[in-house]
Design a protein around this motif. Structure first.
Motif, PDB file in Angstrom:
ATOM      1  N   ALA A 183       0.820  -1.213   0.000  1.00  0.00           N
ATOM      2  CA  ALA A 183       0.000   0.000   0.000  1.00  0.00           C
ATOM      3  C   ALA A 183       0.856   1.265   0.000  1.00  0.00           C
ATOM      4  CB  ALA A 183      -0.906   0.007   1.226  1.00  0.00           C
ATOM      5  N   SER A 184       0.219   2.375  -0.360  1.00  0.00           N
ATOM      6  CA  SER A 184       0.844   3.685  -0.180  1.00  0.00           C
ATOM      7  C   SER A 184       0.365   4.259   1.155  1.00  0.00           C
ATOM      8  CB  SER A 184       0.458   4.631  -1.320  1.00  0.00           C
ATOM      9  OG  SER A 184      -0.826   5.185  -1.071  1.00  0.00           O
ATOM     10  N   LYS A 185       1.005   5.311   1.597  1.00  0.00           N
ATOM     11  CA  LYS A 185       0.630   5.901   2.897  1.00  0.00           C
ATOM     12  C   LYS A 185      -0.762   6.543   2.851  1.00  0.00           C
ATOM     13  CE  LYS A 185       2.850  10.408   2.149  1.00  0.00           C
ATOM     14  NZ  LYS A 185       3.915  11.312   2.620  1.00  0.00           N
ATOM     15  N   PHE A 186      -1.321   6.674   1.637  1.00  0.00           N
ATOM     16  CA  PHE A 186      -2.657   7.264   1.495  1.00  0.00           C
ATOM     17  C   PHE A 186      -3.770   6.219   1.646  1.00  0.00           C
ATOM     18  CE2 PHE A 186       0.365   9.505  -1.341  1.00  0.00           C
ATOM     19  CZ  PHE A 186       0.425  10.704  -0.646  1.00  0.00           C
ATOM     20  N   ALA A 187      -3.380   4.961   1.855  1.00  0.00           N
ATOM     21  CA  ALA A 187      -4.354   3.861   1.857  1.00  0.00           C
ATOM     22  C   ALA A 187      -5.003   3.652   3.221  1.00  0.00           C
ATOM     23  CB  ALA A 187      -3.673   2.578   1.381  1.00  0.00           C
ATOM     24  N   ALA A 188      -5.730   4.666   3.685  1.00  0.00           N
ATOM     25  CA  ALA A 188      -6.492   4.530   4.933  1.00  0.00           C
ATOM     26  C   ALA A 188      -7.695   3.623   4.685  1.00  0.00           C
ATOM     27  CB  ALA A 188      -6.952   5.902   5.411  1.00  0.00           C
ATOM     28  N   ILE A 189      -8.130   2.900   5.714  1.00  0.00           N
ATOM     29  CA  ILE A 189      -9.244   1.952   5.551  1.00  0.00           C
ATOM     30  C   ILE A 189     -10.401   2.272   6.503  1.00  0.00           C
ATOM     31  CG2 ILE A 189      -7.665   0.122   4.797  1.00  0.00           C
ATOM     32  CD1 ILE A 189      -8.055  -1.182   7.588  1.00  0.00           C
ATOM     33  N   LYS A 190     -11.609   1.926   6.058  1.00  0.00           N
ATOM     34  CA  LYS A 190     -12.798   2.164   6.888  1.00  0.00           C
ATOM     35  C   LYS A 190     -13.864   1.125   6.559  1.00  0.00           C
ATOM     36  CE  LYS A 190     -15.597   5.854   6.145  1.00  0.00           C
ATOM     37  NZ  LYS A 190     -16.236   7.202   6.307  1.00  0.00           N
ATOM     38  N   LEU A 191     -14.533   0.615   7.589  1.00  0.00           N
ATOM     39  CA  LEU A 191     -15.715  -0.227   7.387  1.00  0.00           C
ATOM     40  C   LEU A 191     -16.932   0.598   7.806  1.00  0.00           C
ATOM     41  CD1 LEU A 191     -14.730  -3.802   8.696  1.00  0.00           C
ATOM     42  CD2 LEU A 191     -14.806  -2.970   6.349  1.00  0.00           C
ATOM     43  N   SER A 192     -17.639   1.136   6.834  1.00  0.00           N
ATOM     44  CA  SER A 192     -18.704   2.102   7.133  1.00  0.00           C
ATOM     45  C   SER A 192     -20.105   1.488   7.162  1.00  0.00           C
ATOM     46  CB  SER A 192     -18.672   3.215   6.078  1.00  0.00           C
ATOM     47  OG  SER A 192     -18.806   2.648   4.789  1.00  0.00           O
ATOM     48  N   GLU A 193     -20.199   0.164   7.007  1.00  0.00           N
ATOM     49  CA  GLU A 193     -21.513  -0.461   6.813  1.00  0.00           C
ATOM     50  C   GLU A 193     -22.509  -0.208   7.952  1.00  0.00           C
ATOM     51  OE1 GLU A 193     -18.743  -3.013   4.282  1.00  0.00           O
ATOM     52  OE2 GLU A 193     -18.636  -1.859   6.136  1.00  0.00           O
ATOM     53  N   LEU A 194     -22.015  -0.223   9.186  1.00  0.00           N
ATOM     54  CA  LEU A 194     -22.914  -0.043  10.329  1.00  0.00           C
ATOM     55  C   LEU A 194     -23.611   1.314  10.282  1.00  0.00           C
ATOM     56  CD1 LEU A 194     -23.603  -1.976  12.654  1.00  0.00           C
ATOM     57  CD2 LEU A 194     -21.885  -0.842  14.035  1.00  0.00           C
ATOM     58  N   ASN A 195     -22.957   2.269   9.645  1.00  0.00           N
ATOM     59  CA  ASN A 195     -23.534   3.617   9.479  1.00  0.00           C
ATOM     60  C   ASN A 195     -24.885   3.620   8.791  1.00  0.00           C
ATOM     61  OD1 ASN A 195     -22.003   5.653  10.599  1.00  0.00           O
ATOM     62  ND2 ASN A 195     -20.468   5.557   8.979  1.00  0.00           N
ATOM     63  N   ILE A 196     -25.075   2.675   7.870  1.00  0.00           N
ATOM     64  CA  ILE A 196     -26.341   2.660   7.122  1.00  0.00           C
ATOM     65  C   ILE A 196     -27.235   1.500   7.540  1.00  0.00           C
ATOM     66  CG2 ILE A 196     -25.504   3.946   5.120  1.00  0.00           C
ATOM     67  CD1 ILE A 196     -25.287   1.139   3.711  1.00  0.00           C
ATOM     68  N   GLY A 197     -26.906   0.894   8.683  1.00  0.00           N
ATOM     69  CA  GLY A 197     -27.816  -0.108   9.233  1.00  0.00           C
ATOM     70  C   GLY A 197     -27.572  -1.531   8.774  1.00  0.00           C
ATOM     71  N   ILE A 198     -26.455  -1.742   8.039  1.00  0.00           N
ATOM     72  CA  ILE A 198     -26.082  -3.118   7.726  1.00  0.00           C
ATOM     73  C   ILE A 198     -24.754  -3.391   8.423  1.00  0.00           C
ATOM     74  CG2 ILE A 198     -27.411  -3.261   5.580  1.00  0.00           C
ATOM     75  CD1 ILE A 198     -24.883  -2.605   4.015  1.00  0.00           C
ATOM     76  N   GLY A 199     -24.010  -4.381   7.986  1.00  0.00           N
ATOM     77  CA  GLY A 199     -22.707  -4.663   8.597  1.00  0.00           C
ATOM     78  C   GLY A 199     -21.809  -5.295   7.564  1.00  0.00           C
ATOM     79  N   PRO A 200     -20.515  -5.375   7.863  1.00  0.00           N
ATOM     80  CA  PRO A 200     -19.572  -5.969   6.897  1.00  0.00           C
ATOM     81  C   PRO A 200     -19.631  -7.503   6.940  1.00  0.00           C
ATOM     82  CG  PRO A 200     -18.389  -5.248   8.841  1.00  0.00           C
ATOM     83  CD  PRO A 200     -19.829  -4.852   9.056  1.00  0.00           C
ATOM     84  N   PHE A 201     -20.820  -8.037   6.674  1.00  0.00           N
ATOM     85  CA  PHE A 201     -21.020  -9.484   6.839  1.00  0.00           C
ATOM     86  C   PHE A 201     -20.275 -10.303   5.789  1.00  0.00           C
ATOM     87  CE2 PHE A 201     -24.804  -7.512   8.764  1.00  0.00           C
ATOM     88  CZ  PHE A 201     -24.635  -7.986  10.056  1.00  0.00           C
ATOM     89  N   VAL A 202     -20.362  -9.890   4.541  1.00  0.00           N
ATOM     90  CA  VAL A 202     -19.749 -10.671   3.453  1.00  0.00           C
ATOM     91  C   VAL A 202     -18.230 -10.592   3.505  1.00  0.00           C
ATOM     92  CG1 VAL A 202     -19.501 -10.841   0.939  1.00  0.00           C
ATOM     93  CG2 VAL A 202     -21.764 -10.494   1.946  1.00  0.00           C
ATOM     94  N   VAL A 203     -17.703  -9.396   3.718  1.00  0.00           N
ATOM     95  CA  VAL A 203     -16.241  -9.227   3.708  1.00  0.00           C
ATOM     96  C   VAL A 203     -15.616  -9.547   5.060  1.00  0.00           C
ATOM     97  CG1 VAL A 203     -16.285  -7.556   1.829  1.00  0.00           C
ATOM     98  CG2 VAL A 203     -16.406  -6.725   4.198  1.00  0.00           C
ATOM     99  N   GLY A 204     -16.433  -9.662   6.092  1.00  0.00           N
ATOM    100  CA  GLY A 204     -15.933  -9.912   7.445  1.00  0.00           C
ATOM    101  C   GLY A 204     -14.984 -11.103   7.563  1.00  0.00           C
ATOM    102  N   PRO A 205     -15.353 -12.273   7.003  1.00  0.00           N
ATOM    103  CA  PRO A 205     -14.463 -13.430   7.131  1.00  0.00           C
ATOM    104  C   PRO A 205     -13.079 -13.199   6.525  1.00  0.00           C
ATOM    105  CG  PRO A 205     -16.660 -14.160   6.490  1.00  0.00           C
ATOM    106  CD  PRO A 205     -16.668 -12.660   6.408  1.00  0.00           C
ATOM    107  N   ALA A 206     -13.025 -12.502   5.388  1.00  0.00           N
ATOM    108  CA  ALA A 206     -11.727 -12.227   4.752  1.00  0.00           C
ATOM    109  C   ALA A 206     -10.891 -11.279   5.611  1.00  0.00           C
ATOM    110  CB  ALA A 206     -11.931 -11.641   3.354  1.00  0.00           C
TER     111      ALA A 206
END
Length: 250
Positions: free
Chosen positions: A124-147
């Motif tokens: 990655a580059s130093k600009f590669a910040a990460i965020k899991l925003s799913e809970l914000n809209i009432g769902i969750g990172p269910f599919v990508v969670g295991p990975a």
């Protein structure tokens, strides 16, 4: 406005698979399907020894699922199909018999963090910040969670899933095991990705196939698991809470 695309170029036995969408590299269903097919085909191509997953543009690797499509989901079956898009790409990466290097040049949200986590070696580059925003809209990172959990551990995954408003810096993601290296610029990142990928091509392909199996052991149930997770998201996206939240994005 540049058109969305998935394209592959082969150079020195390395397949560079690049996706792009003008909406911050968010991925609608058709692009996800094309991406999964491209990865699967590259895995079967004897002219290719190593894959590199990358995206177009400068400062965003992937903004996750397409909000435009998300807003238009009106039944559970459509929702499950929509959320299965990222599941299919992750499973294609998991089953690909070749190493996949991730080239993460910028911010990564939601499903994009899942794609980065499903690579075998992520730079990655130093600009590669990460965020899991799913809970914000009432769902969750269910599919990508295991990975993500497989790569970073349950503690780090649950932290970013709960703290859904915060971008975590690239160095944090490196500390937690998502990124192997963080580079000062995209140019440095690209040079390092190329050198790493071409060096891997000098290794015994059979040894790499066997190593890949070892890395992904214990994930044989993911076809079913990620489909179940997609169904959860497909149900939640129809909730009043989420429908109300999504109105703000129209």
């Amino acid at each position: 406005m540049t058109q969305p695309y998935v394209k592959q170029t082969i150079e020195n036995e390395v397949a560079y698979i690049e996706f792009f969408h003008p909406a911050h590299n968010s991925l609608p269903g058709d692009l996800l399907a094309e991406l999964a097919d491209t990865i699967t085909a590259a895995g079967k191509n004897d002219d290719i020894k190593v894959l590199v997953l990358k995206s177009g543009g400068e400062r965003t690797f992937c903004a996750g699922a397409s909000f435009k499509e998300l807003i238009n989901i009106n039944d559970e079956a459509t929702g499950k199909v929509f959320f299965s898009g990222f599941a299919n790409v992750i499973n294609a990466m998991r089953k690909c018999p070749k190493f996949i290097i991730g080239r993460i040049q910028g911010k990564t949200v939601g499903g994009g963090v899942g794609l980065a986590s499903a690579t075998d070696y992520c730079m990655a580059s130093k600009f590669a910040a990460i965020k899991l925003s799913e809970l914000n809209i009432g769902i969750g990172p269910f599919v990508v969670g295991p990975a993500i959990e497989r790569k970073m551990g349950l503690s780090a995954m649950s932290q970013i899933a709960i703290d859904a408003n915060t971008f975590y810096p690239a160095d944090w993601a490196k500390e937690k095991g998502l990124f192997t290296q963080v580079y000062e610029s995209t140019a440095e990142l690209d040079a390092a990705v190329k050198a790493t990928a071409e060096h891997l091509c000098t290794y015994n392909p059979e040894a790499m196939v066997e190593m890949k199996k070892v890395f992904w052991s214990g994930t044989d149930d993911w076809d079913d698991l990620l489909a179940e997770r997609a169904a959860i998201s497909g149900r939640l996206v129809l909730s009043e809470f989420t429908k109300e939240k999504l109105k703000g994005f129209k």
